[in-house]
Design an enzyme around this catalytic site. Structure first.
Site, PDB file in Angstrom:
ATOM      1  N   ASN A 100      27.225  54.479  61.202  1.00  0.00           N
ATOM      2  CA  ASN A 100      28.434  54.232  60.413  1.00  0.00           C
ATOM      3  C   ASN A 100      29.668  54.940  60.964  1.00  0.00           C
ATOM      4  O   ASN A 100      30.735  54.897  60.354  1.00  0.00           O
ATOM      5  CB  ASN A 100      28.213  54.658  58.956  1.00  0.00           C
ATOM      6  CG  ASN A 100      27.993  56.159  58.801  1.00  0.00           C
ATOM      7  OD1 ASN A 100      27.842  56.877  59.787  1.00  0.00           O
ATOM      8  ND2 ASN A 100      27.941  56.622  57.568  1.00  0.00           N
ATOM      9  N   LYS A 101      29.553  55.593  62.113  1.00  0.00           N
ATOM     10  CA  LYS A 101      30.690  56.316  62.669  1.00  0.00           C
ATOM     11  C   LYS A 101      31.584  55.387  63.497  1.00  0.00           C
ATOM     12  O   LYS A 101      31.204  54.251  63.812  1.00  0.00           O
ATOM     13  CB  LYS A 101      30.215  57.490  63.524  1.00  0.00           C
ATOM     14  CG  LYS A 101      29.446  58.535  62.730  1.00  0.00           C
ATOM     15  CD  LYS A 101      30.296  59.118  61.610  1.00  0.00           C
ATOM     16  CE  LYS A 101      29.622  60.258  60.865  1.00  0.00           C
ATOM     17  NZ  LYS A 101      28.469  59.832  60.061  1.00  0.00           N
ATOM     18  N   THR A 102      32.783  55.890  63.856  1.00  0.00           N
ATOM     19  CA  THR A 102      33.757  55.060  64.570  1.00  0.00           C
ATOM     20  C   THR A 102      33.191  54.520  65.871  1.00  0.00           C
ATOM     21  O   THR A 102      33.384  53.359  66.217  1.00  0.00           O
ATOM     22  CB  THR A 102      35.040  55.865  64.850  1.00  0.00           C
ATOM     23  OG1 THR A 102      35.529  56.392  63.606  1.00  0.00           O
ATOM     24  CG2 THR A 102      36.106  54.991  65.487  1.00  0.00           C
TER      25      THR A 102
END
Length: 327
Positions: free
Chosen positions: A145-147
């Protein structure tokens, strides 16, 4: 690292955080921050956040230490528990750096190392400096879910000697090809496949950060004049990855009701992290006054903000939330 949590645990190990110690950290964070402290055998000491950026408030840290700690034999101890205070662990909430000038000043005053939880902050700077240069060690996450993501994984950056030791411990403390090991290590290595994905993602980091900034700005404009909501805080220097976006609802609005309404329209929306001092495993941990944290966490609504979110789809999110608020 296999994950950001592993990176935080290993960073604390490298900085000699031991069983029975305390580590100062905010409660306004995902529980993995506190879990890494627990994995080290230490206990978190929770401090409130600054309302302007949702990161650990250095003024509160200094006040809590002054009121509840004492220097003894070259170390800092918590008066109520007798535990050694071993480190500061600020969190760069939503990709926004904490007030590191203030925290570094406190750390230097009390001779405390700093491990920065920068899980969502890759690519951002702090007052023209790369964030990896400020804390003793800084940890990023590459969770899905990170950039940018490698499907999983994490990374430690910082002082060269500390990073070298972290790398050694992460590879089972192996010292030679004939399987000699000089201490108890960990199998915390990222796989080659994950690393390859991560390297490819890094090439697109600028594009992803631009998208995150555009999405945050669009939500801020859309709800700017609505009395029932307030925007997420904007850093004064503009430096943030804007990892998550959304709104802060007024006291007479319900995040649960808003989520239900949006999900009924096919839109995924979620509440924010429940503060760690309210979580069952940490209810006995030392905790400062949580005036800011307690006042806002239950009013935060996170909205769709994937880098692939189109302008048309974001407009649908805005329309659905406005319809719910007006009803």
């Amino acid at each position: 690292m296999g994950s950001g949590t592993q990176g935080l645990h290993l960073a604390l190990k490298v900085l000699d955080v031991r069983s029975g110690d305390l580590v100062i950290t905010p409660s306004f964070t995902f529980i993995a921050t506190a879990n890494a402290i627990s994995h080290s055998g230490a206990t978190p000491w929770f401090i409130d956040i600054d309302s302007t950026n949702w990161t650990m408030d250095p003024v509160r840290v200094a006040e809590e230490i002054e009121a509840h700690a004492v220097k003894r034999n070259g170390a800092l101890y918590h008066l109520a528990t007798g535990r050694r205070i071993a480190a500061l662990m600020p969190v760069y909430t939503l990709g926004t750096p904490a007030d590191m000038d203030g925290l570094v000043k406190v750390a230097q005053q009390y001779n405390l190392p700093i491990v920065a939880d920068a899980a969502a902050a890759i690519g951002v700077r702090y007052r023209e400096r790369p964030i990896g240069e400020i804390a003793d060690l800084t940890v990023y996450s590459f969770n899905g879910n990170k950039t940018i993501t490698s499907g999983g994984g994490g990374m430690i950056v910082g002082r060269e000697d500390l990073v070298k030791r972290a790398k050694h411990l992460s590879s089972t403390a192996r010292v030679s090809l004939d399987y000699e090991h000089d201490e108890v290590g960990y199998n915390y290595r990222m796989t080659n496949l994950e690393a390859a994905v991560g390297c490819a993602q890094l090439q697109r980091l600028g594009t992803f950060l631009d998208a995150k900034k555009r999405i945050r700005a669009a939500y801020d404009r859309a709800f700017a004049n609505h009395e029932a909501v307030a925007p997420f805080p904007a850093p004064s220097d503009g430096e943030s990855t804007f990892w998550l976006s959304g709104v802060v609802l007024s006291e007479n609005q319900s995040v649960k009701d808003a989520c239900t309404a949006l999900w009924a329209s096919g839109i995924e929306a979620r509440p924010f992290w429940k503060p760690v001092h309210l979580q069952a495993p940490y209810r006995g941990s030392p905790c400062g006054t949580m005036a800011v944290t307690n006042s806002i966490w239950h009013r935060i609504l996170t909205l769709p903000c994937s880098t692939s979110l189109s302008k048309d789809n974001q407009a649908l999110v805005v329309s659905a939330l406005l319809q719910h608020l007006e009803s």
